[in-house]
Design a protein around this motif. Structure first.
Motif: not given
Length: 528
Positions: A343-349, A363-367, A369-377, A415-419
């Motif tokens: 969902n975060c990447f869909r929002e980014a695109s 409402r929090r910064p998108l970058i 939130r993406i980093s938080e989810q990557v850390d969780n995974i 996108r580098y967060e996915l890597s």
């Protein structure tokens, strides 16, 4: 001659004076000490009250009762003997050798008393030293120590059911008017037993326990349970329920409760601190994992992740059971985090409607939130690897077609967060922490190898805890676990990228050399 006679008479007078002084050495000069002793003799009540008490004990157990002979006192300066002859001293307690067998009570009486360690002996014709004490209690420790106490049998009888029966048996043996002797042998903790006896004379037992501490209170609780000292049991449990315990004290208390039986109504509050009485609707481990992944504060989440990972680790001292965490629950949380990342990447695109993007979380910064989810995974992957449940995660990450498609269109700083997730998988494969089939290894490498080559420069600049050198070495080792044909396709892809971008790509030169030598040797062997 007259002078000689005078000198001899003077010498005789001096010598007589010296002998007279030596002969009277048994008499005591008039001094404040003798005056005080004579006053004590005239006032025996005050003298009795001023006798030394038992060390560190407010109980009526005095040192004279222990057979130390401190009850002797000086009468007056005019007496030759400094010993009071009017009051006869009590006989010292008979100390039997440890090797001698102690006569024990009958088995039926021992069982009814509830303590096999208590042996009752009747002192035939014995005389108790104190006028108010008619019971001599002799405590024998396993280390050979013997402690003799003289007590009031009525107090002991009213406080302990075990001693009440023992006193009756001793009374029948000693006869009327005699002093009964009770021996308690084979004591592992002699001081705890003595302090338990002293508590029978205390009005506020809990206040005394507060001065002793938790560990000593547990020892006294065990002794109180052995001799059926109900007031001591209740007071110890009330005190232990109200104070904090350290881990060693908690284990000591658990061991005692497993060996001794207490009334549930009295011990229920202590047991409530040790056991989960009401079952929870959701496993505790799963609940705390979800709480961590749904948190917002970065620093707090970092500390909680380290805490929870240590608690759930298979090598942790706290890992007594699975704690309600199973494989299905962990992968369900992983799916939730991956779905939030999509969902975060869909929002980014710009694929998410603005009305949906106006929620509180977005409402929090998108970058961020993406980093938080990557850390969780990545954190969930570490837990799965530690519990040897991560094999299915390789296939799960290899089949993320939507994320692969959005990776091509997303900004490099996003996108580098996915890597970062791919890097964790590659390191686990290359270091041997994750074991899976060759098809699964090739599928995840084939899917995320090219994105890794593109994002490696950003990973170098923003590693976020990632060891880039370890990643390069692990990627080479992971590629070498594939078939020769699969290695050829991936190594040639890396060679073309590295020749065009240099250090913006991972350096797999060492692994490439190994692959090249293997290819050369196989080609040479095929010719022959």
């Amino acid at each position: 001659m007259a002078n000689t006679g005078d000198r001899s008479s003077v010498s005789r007078r001096k010598n007589l004076g010296f002998r007279r002084t030596w002969c009277c050495s048994f008499t005591l000069p008039k001094s404040p000490e003798n005056l005080s002793s004579s006053i004590n003799t005239l006032n025996p009540t005050k003298s009795k009250a001023s006798s030394n008490s038992f060390p560190n004990s407010p109980s009526p157990i005095s040192s004279t009762k222990l057979g130390l002979g401190l009850g002797r006192r000086i009468l007056s300066p005019g007496r030759v003997s400094p010993i009071d002859s009017e009051g006869r001293l009590d006989p010292l307690p008979v100390i039997r050798p440890e090797s001698a067998a102690l006569p024990a009570a009958s088995p039926a009486r021992e069982r009814s008393a509830g303590s096999s360690a208590v042996a009752v002996l009747a002192q035939q014709g014995g005389v108790c030293g104190g006028r108010d004490f008619d019971l001599r209690l002799e405590l024998r420790g396993r280390n050979g120590r013997i402690l003799s106490l003289e007590l009031d049998s009525e107090v002991i009888r009213s406080k302990s059911e075990v001693f009440a029966e023992k006193i009756e048996v001793a009374r029948r043996r000693s006869g009327p008017g005699g002093c009964c002797l009770i021996e308690v042998g084979d004591l592992g903790n002699l001081e705890a037993f003595r302090e338990t006896i002293e508590l029978m004379y205390e009005k506020d037992v809990v206040r005394r326990l507060m001065k002793m501490g938790v560990s000593r209170a547990i020892d006294i609780l065990e002794v109180s349970s052995t001799i059926m000292f109900d007031i001591g049991i209740k007071s110890c449990l009330n005190y232990l329920e109200a104070v904090p315990w350290c881990e060693s004290e908690e284990e000591k208390l658990k061991s005692l409760l497993s060996r001794c039986t207490f009334d549930k109504l009295v011990a229920q509050e202590v047991l409530a601190r040790l056991n989960m009485q009401d079952p929870v609707s959701q496993p505790l481990g799963l609940h705390i994992i979800q709480s961590v992944t749904q948190g917002f504060h970065v620093n707090a989440k970092r500390e909680l992740k380290s805490l929870v990972k240590g608690l759930l680790s298979t090598s942790s001292v706290y890992q007594k059971d699975p704690a309600g965490v199973n494989k299905e629950d962990l992968y369900r949380i992983c799916d939730t985090c991956i779905h939030s990342l999509e969902n975060c990447f869909r929002e980014a695109s710009d694929q998410v409607p603005k009305a949906q993007a106006a929620t509180k979380d977005t409402r929090r910064p998108l970058i961020g939130r993406i980093s938080e989810q990557v850390d969780n995974i990545n954190w969930l992957l570490e837990i799965l690897i530690d519990r040897q449940m991560a094999e299915e995660f390789v296939g799960l990450w290899a089949n993320q077609r939507d994320l692969l498609r959005m990776h091509e269109k997303a900004s490099p700083m996003v996108r580098y967060e996915l890597s970062r997730v791919s890097a964790s998988v590659f390191i686990a494969l290359g270091t041997g922490k994750l074991h899976c089939r060759g098809e699964e290894r090739y599928s995840v490498l084939r899917a995320w190898f090219e994105p890794m080559l593109v994002d490696f420069g950003w990973l170098q600049r923003c590693p976020k805890g990632l060891d880039v050198r370890e990643l390069e070495e692990a990627m080479g080792h992971a590629l070498l676990t594939l078939t020769m044909k699969q290695q050829e396709s991936l190594f040639m892809e890396w060679f073309g990228c590295f020749s065009g971008h240099g250090r913006e790509c991972p350096n797999l030169s060492k692994a490439f050399q190994v692959w090249w030598r293997r290819m050369f040797l196989r080609a040479t062997e095929a010719q022959f």
